[in-house]
Design an enzyme around this catalytic site. Structure first.
Site, PDB file in Angstrom:
ATOM      1  N   HIS B 131     -35.419  -3.530   5.623  1.00 27.71           N
ATOM      2  CA  HIS B 131     -34.534  -2.603   5.144  1.00 27.71           C
ATOM      3  C   HIS B 131     -35.158  -2.127   3.693  1.00 27.71           C
ATOM      4  O   HIS B 131     -35.631  -0.916   3.758  1.00 27.71           O
ATOM      5  CB  HIS B 131     -33.324  -3.753   4.542  1.00 27.71           C
ATOM      6  CG  HIS B 131     -32.182  -2.898   3.513  1.00 27.71           C
ATOM      7  ND1 HIS B 131     -31.608  -3.289   2.620  1.00 27.71           N
ATOM      8  CD2 HIS B 131     -31.682  -1.675   3.852  1.00 27.71           C
ATOM      9  CE1 HIS B 131     -30.921  -2.719   2.072  1.00 27.71           C
ATOM     10  NE2 HIS B 131     -31.031  -1.401   2.780  1.00 27.71           N
ATOM     11  N   CYS B 150     -31.725 -10.481  -0.164  1.00 25.90           N
ATOM     12  CA  CYS B 150     -31.407  -9.436  -1.064  1.00 25.90           C
ATOM     13  C   CYS B 150     -30.241  -8.770  -0.750  1.00 25.90           C
ATOM     14  O   CYS B 150     -29.347  -8.192  -1.578  1.00 25.90           O
ATOM     15  CB  CYS B 150     -32.592  -8.269  -0.829  1.00 25.90           C
ATOM     16  SG  CYS B 150     -34.087  -8.806  -1.705  1.00 25.90           S
ATOM     17  N   HIS B 151     -30.058  -8.111   0.478  1.00 24.66           N
ATOM     18  CA  HIS B 151     -28.906  -7.283   0.937  1.00 24.66           C
ATOM     19  C   HIS B 151     -28.162  -7.912   2.069  1.00 24.66           C
ATOM     20  O   HIS B 151     -27.381  -7.301   2.753  1.00 24.66           O
ATOM     21  CB  HIS B 151     -29.342  -5.696   1.278  1.00 24.66           C
ATOM     22  CG  HIS B 151     -30.059  -5.404  -0.059  1.00 24.66           C
ATOM     23  ND1 HIS B 151     -31.366  -5.175   0.107  1.00 24.66           N
ATOM     24  CD2 HIS B 151     -29.467  -4.875  -1.126  1.00 24.66           C
ATOM     25  CE1 HIS B 151     -31.730  -4.774  -1.159  1.00 24.66           C
ATOM     26  NE2 HIS B 151     -30.674  -4.535  -1.762  1.00 24.66           N
ATOM     27  N   GLY B 152     -28.204  -9.190   2.663  1.00 28.14           N
ATOM     28  CA  GLY B 152     -27.641  -9.859   3.702  1.00 28.14           C
ATOM     29  C   GLY B 152     -28.067  -9.477   4.961  1.00 28.14           C
ATOM     30  O   GLY B 152     -27.111  -9.571   5.863  1.00 28.14           O
ATOM     31  N   PRO B 165     -27.896  -4.745   6.662  1.00 27.40           N
ATOM     32  CA  PRO B 165     -28.269  -3.058   6.697  1.00 27.40           C
ATOM     33  C   PRO B 165     -29.642  -2.815   7.003  1.00 27.40           C
ATOM     34  O   PRO B 165     -29.880  -1.545   7.439  1.00 27.40           O
ATOM     35  CB  PRO B 165     -28.098  -2.749   5.205  1.00 27.40           C
ATOM     36  CG  PRO B 165     -28.538  -4.130   4.454  1.00 27.40           C
ATOM     37  CD  PRO B 165     -27.803  -5.051   5.471  1.00 27.40           C
TER      38      PRO B 165
END
Lengths: 294, 186, 433
Positions: B131, B150-152, B165
């Site tokens: 990502h 960080c963003h799953g 993501p």
């Protein structure tokens, strides 16, 4: 104004702090024909290999070679380059050589300083961690050899002359002096007289000496080579002369590993420029053909 | 004596325009262009990785040091490299997910394409989330693979992206087994 | 000389741009600039210098991508460039030798100006800008030589910056500000790097002014006679673009000989030893292009006197347009001046040679005499150098010289060349009596 002062200073000024310049003398360097002399010169790979062996077995006890990484040994023009390996990092000889050395590092688990096996990416480890340690053990700090051939007038010829000096041929066993001690010279303990070292011996004579001052200087390094000190894998006779030539050639390579590439490119560039100049000249004459410009 | 009037300037009535592209002029321009190209290449190539950087571009490692079920993080090209010694259960989970119709794969890839034949227990992947580049954590997420905090983004035990993501699976570098246990990466 | 523009925009886009920013017109006018048709090869050095400046800037910017301007890292980063960076050896070799080539070209360019009277009215400002370019080049080159942080780099910087300390009152604080510390050290290196990166762009701006100042009156020419009509000139392109290109190509042969076959010949071996503040190298010498100044400095026994002599030498260059007052511009027609000029060139060569010698070195080997040291030729030729500017040009020559008749115009036939006609003989038939 500052520009003017700077300009003055630029060419000036060195006189202001220049020390009293002593007259140094030096025996004329010995004539050697190197394979890398001249615009078409190249390194003799076997000589570089022998020279590396001499460095490794003799010189590296005291002298570092910090700017040479193990992979450099396998780069084109280097002692162990082999075209069948894609890169120097794949070169089996180079990897084997690197594996024989230990370099300092940090343990990745505990953070303690450790010694680990070297890889091709590492530089050759120095014999002493720094100059102060070297001086404490040896009495003087031997210079790093990576650029020695460029940092001395005469380069490899000087190194060869210095090391062989006036040692008589066939000196088996350890060699204790570079040259017979000239009359009147007082050599400090632990040091040696060498006629090929540029030096000023006028202050080293016995008091009241009126005779000629010998050429050369005093060096702290004992004569490092002797006949048979290094056995060459290709069977070449390991005389002092051969060992010295080989190590001097190796040191020349160490200070200028790109020499072959440079000279080859130079040849191509010169040919191109001569051709280009010729074509441009014709173009010039053609364009100007109707102009009277005496 | 030379005629000072005639020929003193390019006389277009009597002689052709001197900047006409005659052969010799074309040759000169062509050679110049070749020279410029030859000069431009070193100026560009110097920005490519230098020899010392390239010397660090491949590393070797003895994978037998990694206990079963655990993972070692190495530094490769200044980035994290995960060397994971997978348990049979983890391998099984990765392979059977390919036959699970409810499993969603953003970047479909069979597990066997991500390991060496006969060495499926060794998963060697670049530990950089596809990502935005964070380092995913070992074992997190519902698949027991990796979870990027960080963003799953969630990866499975084959390092494939399963949710979140990230667009692509964790990268598998060029590597070979020099011996049964010794790998060379890069 | 810079007449009205003859550019005609051809396409709609050209017309659109021409109304808003006439840059194509600017370029076209440069290409069409009427240039005297009789310029000889000495006139190609301007183009060669522009080429050198671009080369130095391009190679310099690339080197700056890899150079580490700290005391600890500078020397190693230069070796990293030489050994590891792709083509680093080539780019660094071009940059280092390029500086020397730049100075070869600038000295020839300046001597051309002196010989052919290019500094005289109405080109005095052109000459002054040129002198400023030369000074900036010297500052740039000095700082550039410090950057590799070898023994010569360090000790050259140390000694030169110490000079400022000799200035009364403001000297010591000025030197400390220059150093950024108590002596030459890493802060000095770092700021020299910044300034070394900056000054070439100052030079570029000065070059633009230099060309502008040239284009107002137009180029001078070997006869020194003004352009009288269009038939005396040719458009700069293609006539001088091709001639300058040819000259640059030949110049590059010499440049390449150094870069590829003797890249260290113009440097000094001591600069391959890392800087050591404790050990002074036995023979400190500046780069070759500063040697004449070095010789003149050492020729004067008094320290301050030597610096003043140096200053006078530099000032002489700036003062030239007002010192050489002969109405005859070009020395082609001034046989006496030619001789003095030849000795002037010889002086520079002898001074340069002397600058590399030790003060005690004998001129004639073996001859034992107090006069047999290199300081004496330095004094004699240094005195001549200054005398040429301040005595010979303004006083002696106007009194003693009778210039040859100068041709009526550039296009006048060859009779005007003094090699064809004895002095005093009638020149071209059109010449009035």
């Amino acid at each position: 104004m500052l520009r003017k002062l700077t300009a003055l200073a630029i060419a000036a000024g060195l006189l202001a702090a220049a020390p009293a310049l002593a007259e140094t003398t030096q025996a004329p360097l010995k004539p050697v024909a190197w394979s890398f002399d001249g615009p078409f010169g190249h390194y003799d790979q076997e000589q570089l290999q022998r020279g590396f062996k001499v460095y490794r077995e003799v010189c590296s006890q005291c002298h570092s070679l910090k700017l040479i990484a193990f992979h450099d040994l396998g780069e084109p023009g280097g002692p162990f380059w082999d075209p069948k390996y894609k890169t120097a990092n794949d070169n089996a000889y180079v990897k084997a050589i690197a594996a024989q050395f230990k370099v300092p590092d940090i343990d990745t688990d505990t953070g303690d300083p450790i010694q680990r096996q070297a890889t091709t990416a590492d530089a050759m480890p120095p014999p002493y961690p720094n100059d102060i340690a070297a001086k404490a053990t040896l009495g003087g700090a031997p210079p790093d050899m990576s650029l020695l051939a460029k940092a001395r007038e005469g380069g490899p010829t000087y190194i060869y002359s210095l090391i062989t000096a006036d040692i008589p041929a066939g000196s088996k066993g350890s060699v204790t002096a570079y040259a017979p001690t000239p009359p009147g010279l007082v050599i400090p303990a632990g040091k040696y007289y060498n006629p090929y070292l540029a030096g000023d011996l006028s202050a080293s004579m016995t008091p009241g000496w009126k005779g000629p001052i010998p050429v050369g200087g005093i060096i702290a390094m004992p004569p490092p080579l002797a006949d048979g000190k290094v056995t060459f894998d290709d069977g070449k006779a390991s005389t002092i002369d051969q060992e010295a030539q080989d190590v001097a050639a190796f040191l020349q390579w160490a200070s200028d590993p790109k020499m072959e590439e440079r000279k080859q490119m130079g040849l191509g560039v010169m040919i191109y420029l001569l051709l280009f100049s010729g074509v441009l000249y014709l173009s010039y004459r053609h364009i100007w053909r109707n102009v009277d410009h005496h | 004596m030379a005629e000072s009037v005639a020929g003193a300037s390019p006389d277009t009535h009597e002689a052709p325009d001197p900047s006409r592209r005659d052969f010799i002029n074309i040759a000169a321009i062509a050679l110049a262009a070749g020279g410029v190209a030859a000069v431009a290449w070193p100026l560009v190539d110097q920005m490519n990785p230098s020899a010392d950087t390239l010397a660090l571009s491949s590393i070797e490692y003895d994978v037998s040091k990694v206990p079963l079920g655990q993972e070692v993080t190495l530094l490769w090209r200044k980035q994290p490299l995960f060397v994971r010694h997978r348990t049979p259960a983890e391998i099984q989970a990765a392979v059977s997910a390919e036959h699970d119709p409810s499993a969603v794969f953003k970047d479909p890839q069979p597990d066997e394409a991500r390991v060496k034949p006969g060495k499926a227990e060794w998963l060697i992947i670049v530990g950089v989330c596809t990502h935005l580049g964070c380092t995913p954590a070992f074992g997190g997420g519902p698949f027991g693979g990796y979870l990027c905090h960080c963003h799953g983004s969630v990866y499975d035990t084959s390092g494939r992206i399963r949710s979140g993501p990230a667009p692509k699976n964790l990268a598998v570098p060029d590597y070979t087994f020099l011996t049964d246990t010794h790998i060379k990466v890069g | 000389m810079s007449g009205p523009s003859t550019y005609e925009p051809k396409t709609a886009i050209e017309r659109w741009l021409d109304v808003r920013l006439p840059i194509v017109r600017f370029g076209a006018d440069l290409m069409d600039f009427p240039t005297p048709k009789n310029l000889n090869y000495w006139w190609t050095f301007g183009g060669i210098l522009a080429f050198c400046l671009v080369t130095q800037i391009v190679t310099g910017i690339v080197l700056a991508m890899h150079f580490d301007p700290s005391g600890a890292g500078a020397f190693l980063s230069v070796q990293h460039i030489q050994r590891d960076v792709n083509y680093g050896w080539l780019i660094q070799g071009i940059h280092a030798n390029g500086a020397s080539m730049f100075f070869v070209a600038v000295y020839i360019h300046m001597l051309r100006g002196m010989y052919y009277g290019s500094a005289k009215a109405p080109r005095e400002v052109l000459w002054l800008i040129g002198a400023l370019i030369y000074l900036t080049m010297m500052a740039t080159a000095f700082m550039g030589y410090v950057l590799p942080w070898g023994q010569m780099s360090f000790w050259g910087a140390k000694v030169i910056t110490n000079i400022f300390g000799a200035i009364p009152v403001i000297g010591p604080p000025l030197t400390q500000i220059l150093w950024g510390g108590f002596t030459v050290d890493s802060p000095t290196l770092n700021r020299f790097f910044s300034l070394h990166y900056l000054l070439p762009f100052v030079i570029a701006a000065l070059v633009a002014l230099h060309i502008w100042a040239l284009h107002v009156p137009g180029n001078s020419n070997p006869t020194g006679v003004n352009v009288k009509s269009k038939s005396d000139t040719v458009p700069f392109h293609p006539y001088y673009t091709v001639k300058d290109s040819f000259a640059i190509s030949v110049f590059l042969i010499m440049f390449a000989a150094f870069v590829f076959f003797m890249p260290e010949a113009l440097g000094h071996v001591d600069n391959y030893t890392p800087a050591n503040p404790i050990v002074t190298p036995p023979h400190i010498v500046p780069e070759w292009y500063f040697l004449p100044y070095y010789a003149m400095l050492r020729a004067v026994p008094d320290k301050l006197g030597g610096v003043l002599v140096m200053g006078l030498a530099i000032l002489s260059i700036f003062a030239l347009p007002w010192l050489d007052r002969s109405k005859t511009r070009s020395m082609r027609y001034r046989p006496q001046a030619k001789i003095y000029f030849a000795i002037f060139v010889l002086s520079i060569l002898v001074l340069g040679f002397a600058g590399a010698k030790e003060v005690d070195d004998p001129v004639i080997p073996g001859l034992v005499s107090g006069f047999n040291t290199w300081v004496w030729p330095s004094r004699i030729f240094g005195a001549y150098f200054l005398a040429y500017f301040w005595i010979i040009l303004p006083w002696i020559l106007p009194m003693t010289e009778t210039p040859l008749p100068v041709p009526e115009s550039i296009s006048t036939p060859v009779l005007a060349h003094p090699a064809a006609a004895p002095a005093g003989a009638a020149a071209a038939p059109e010449k009035k009596g």
